[in-house]
Scaffold this motif. Structure first.
Motif, mmCIF file in Angstrom:
data_model
loop_
_atom_site.group_PDB
_atom_site.id
_atom_site.type_symbol
_atom_site.label_atom_id
_atom_site.label_comp_id
_atom_site.label_asym_id
_atom_site.label_seq_id
_atom_site.Cartn_x
_atom_site.Cartn_y
_atom_site.Cartn_z
ATOM 1 N N THR A 32 0.844 -1.197 0.000
ATOM 2 C CA THR A 32 0.000 0.000 0.000
ATOM 3 C C THR A 32 0.878 1.245 0.000
ATOM 4 O O THR A 32 2.016 1.226 0.473
ATOM 5 C CB THR A 32 -0.920 0.000 1.239
ATOM 6 O OG1 THR A 32 -0.117 -0.064 2.422
ATOM 7 C CG2 THR A 32 -1.870 -1.187 1.215
ATOM 8 N N GLN A 33 0.322 2.307 -0.512
ATOM 9 C CA GLN A 33 1.070 3.551 -0.623
ATOM 10 C C GLN A 33 1.343 4.140 0.761
ATOM 11 O O GLN A 33 0.465 4.161 1.636
ATOM 12 C CB GLN A 33 0.283 4.553 -1.468
ATOM 13 C CG GLN A 33 0.996 5.875 -1.694
ATOM 14 C CD GLN A 33 0.185 6.822 -2.560
ATOM 15 O OE1 GLN A 33 -0.889 6.463 -3.044
ATOM 16 N NE2 GLN A 33 0.699 8.039 -2.739
ATOM 17 N N ASP A 34 2.576 4.575 0.947
ATOM 18 C CA ASP A 34 2.964 5.220 2.192
ATOM 19 C C ASP A 34 2.574 6.689 2.124
ATOM 20 O O ASP A 34 3.064 7.445 1.280
ATOM 21 C CB ASP A 34 4.477 5.075 2.403
ATOM 22 C CG ASP A 34 4.930 5.688 3.719
ATOM 23 O OD1 ASP A 34 4.108 5.699 4.662
ATOM 24 O OD2 ASP A 34 6.084 6.131 3.799
ATOM 25 N N LEU A 35 1.684 7.108 2.998
ATOM 26 C CA LEU A 35 1.170 8.479 2.978
ATOM 27 C C LEU A 35 1.967 9.433 3.854
ATOM 28 O O LEU A 35 1.599 10.600 3.995
ATOM 29 C CB LEU A 35 -0.304 8.486 3.438
ATOM 30 C CG LEU A 35 -1.262 7.669 2.568
ATOM 31 C CD1 LEU A 35 -2.669 7.738 3.142
ATOM 32 C CD2 LEU A 35 -1.240 8.156 1.130
ATOM 33 N N TYR A 36 3.044 8.957 4.468
ATOM 34 C CA TYR A 36 3.850 9.829 5.321
ATOM 35 C C TYR A 36 4.623 10.816 4.449
ATOM 36 O O TYR A 36 5.316 10.443 3.509
ATOM 37 C CB TYR A 36 4.806 8.991 6.154
ATOM 38 C CG TYR A 36 5.676 9.801 7.088
ATOM 39 C CD1 TYR A 36 5.132 10.371 8.225
ATOM 40 C CD2 TYR A 36 7.037 9.982 6.808
ATOM 41 C CE1 TYR A 36 5.927 11.110 9.082
ATOM 42 C CE2 TYR A 36 7.830 10.710 7.672
ATOM 43 C CZ TYR A 36 7.271 11.274 8.793
ATOM 44 O OH TYR A 36 8.045 12.019 9.654
ATOM 45 N N ASN A 37 4.510 12.096 4.759
ATOM 46 C CA ASN A 37 5.166 13.182 4.016
ATOM 47 C C ASN A 37 4.764 13.200 2.546
ATOM 48 O O ASN A 37 5.532 13.596 1.677
ATOM 49 C CB ASN A 37 6.689 13.097 4.108
ATOM 50 C CG ASN A 37 7.195 13.462 5.484
ATOM 51 O OD1 ASN A 37 6.522 14.177 6.228
ATOM 52 N ND2 ASN A 37 8.384 12.973 5.821
ATOM 53 N N ARG A 168 6.058 5.725 -2.464
ATOM 54 C CA ARG A 168 6.672 4.649 -1.689
ATOM 55 C C ARG A 168 5.584 3.705 -1.202
ATOM 56 O O ARG A 168 4.467 4.128 -0.886
ATOM 57 C CB ARG A 168 7.450 5.215 -0.504
ATOM 58 C CG ARG A 168 8.600 6.126 -0.899
ATOM 59 C CD ARG A 168 9.350 6.600 0.326
ATOM 60 N NE ARG A 168 8.484 7.310 1.262
ATOM 61 C CZ ARG A 168 8.894 7.823 2.421
ATOM 62 N NH1 ARG A 168 10.157 7.680 2.785
ATOM 63 N NH2 ARG A 168 8.056 8.458 3.213
ATOM 64 N N TYR A 169 5.929 2.458 -1.115
ATOM 65 C CA TYR A 169 4.963 1.433 -0.712
ATOM 66 C C TYR A 169 5.447 0.757 0.562
ATOM 67 O O TYR A 169 6.645 0.526 0.755
ATOM 68 C CB TYR A 169 4.769 0.389 -1.816
ATOM 69 C CG TYR A 169 4.071 0.931 -3.043
ATOM 70 C CD1 TYR A 169 2.684 0.928 -3.135
ATOM 71 C CD2 TYR A 169 4.799 1.459 -4.104
ATOM 72 C CE1 TYR A 169 2.040 1.436 -4.250
ATOM 73 C CE2 TYR A 169 4.171 1.962 -5.225
ATOM 74 C CZ TYR A 169 2.779 1.949 -5.290
ATOM 75 O OH TYR A 169 2.163 2.454 -6.397
ATOM 76 N N THR A 170 4.492 0.440 1.401
ATOM 77 C CA THR A 170 4.777 -0.240 2.659
ATOM 78 C C THR A 170 3.946 -1.513 2.754
ATOM 79 O O THR A 170 3.241 -1.888 1.811
ATOM 80 C CB THR A 170 4.475 0.689 3.849
ATOM 81 O OG1 THR A 170 4.849 0.032 5.062
ATOM 82 C CG2 THR A 170 3.011 1.057 3.902
ATOM 83 N N PHE A 171 4.010 -2.166 3.913
ATOM 84 C CA PHE A 171 3.331 -3.448 4.077
ATOM 85 C C PHE A 171 1.818 -3.279 3.969
ATOM 86 O O PHE A 171 1.226 -2.373 4.563
ATOM 87 C CB PHE A 171 3.660 -4.073 5.429
ATOM 88 C CG PHE A 171 5.101 -4.485 5.568
ATOM 89 C CD1 PHE A 171 5.952 -4.491 4.478
ATOM 90 C CD2 PHE A 171 5.603 -4.876 6.792
ATOM 91 C CE1 PHE A 171 7.271 -4.873 4.594
ATOM 92 C CE2 PHE A 171 6.923 -5.262 6.931
ATOM 93 C CZ PHE A 171 7.763 -5.260 5.826
#
Length: 261
Positions: A32-37, A168-171
């Motif tokens: 899933t897309q990382d929404l941080y910053n 960026r993608y995360t878990f």
């Protein structure tokens, strides 16, 4: 814990694990897309093993499948293969374990055959769980590597100013489902292997008992008992036992303790 309870519990746990592996393989939220910053929040991206999806702020979701095979990364293809192998082995293990259940009697199937089938299904469940855990772990490692590489590429230029914005993608949730499902399948396989030991019939050994005659120098032959009729050449009745038997006179010459009663 009895053998039947251990075997039944292992079957149920493995069944839940296999269902979880199938669900994780079909889910789209592997990354899933990382929404941080990330200043752009109008769209939300997430990807799976078979397609990638985009969800807009209005609630509309559009998914696009991977219509190529050779253009996909090698790691993604390896994860696909591991998950499919885990599902196939788990399905075969479930089919074998159904016939191996002690509470189900099919024809004249012996306990030794059920023990072998239980052990086979347990080994299949263990391999299936390991394949699922390995596939999810490989994908997670790939995500971690790409995440830090994207983070390093985002901060370029003088003073660490952000020049480009990369996704960026995360878990995703599918990774956690896959880890849990693989662990349950592995535990169920171990329980089936433990139940196999209780189904093996115990081997009973019989000790040979030798018979010894009570008298010495007495041999018994077929047709041994003869009784004289009293009309023959012998004037005294004799009970003859072939092979060195004693006559009645000889028996009477050696009185026993019952003669004095």
């Amino acid at each position: 814990m009895s053998v039947t309870a251990c075997q039944g519990l292992g079957f149920i746990v493995s069944l839940i694990g296999i269902a979880g592996i199938i669900a994780a393989t079909c889910m789209d939220q592997w990354s899933t897309q990382d929404l941080y910053n990330n200043p752009v929040t109008a769209v939300f991206n997430y990807q799976g093993l078979w397609r990638s999806c985009v969800r807009e702020s209005s609630g509309f979701t559009e998914c696009r499948g991977y219509f190529t095979l050779l253009g996909l990364p090698a790691m993604l293809q390896a994860v696909r293969a591991l998950m499919i192998v885990g599902i196939v082995l788990g399905a075969i293990g479930l089919l074998v374990s159904i016939f191996a259940l002690k509470c189900i009697r099919i024809g004249s199937m012996e306990d030794s055959a059920k023990a072998n089938m239980t052990l086979t299904s347990g080994i299949m469940f263990i391999i299936s769980g390991l394949c699922a855990i390995a596939g999810v772990s490989v994908f997670a490692n790939m995500l971690v590597t790409n995440f830090w590489m994207s983070t390093a590429n985002m901060y370029t230029g003088m003073g660490g100013m952000v020049q480009t914005v990369q996704t960026r993608y995360t878990f995703g949730s599918a990774l956690f489902v896959g880890w849990v499902a693989g662990g349950l399948t592995l535990i169920g396989g171990v329980m089936m292997c433990i139940a196999c030991r209780g189904l093996v019939p115990e081997e009973t050994t019989y000790k040979a008992v030798s018979y010894h005659a009570s008298g010495h120098n007495v041999g018994y032959k077929p047709g041994g008992f003869k009784a004289s009729t009293g009309f023959g050449p012998n004037s005294k009745n004799k009970k003859i036992y072939d092979g060195g038997a004693r006559t009645e006179d000889e028996v009477q010459s050696h009185p026993s303790k019952y003669d004095y009663v």
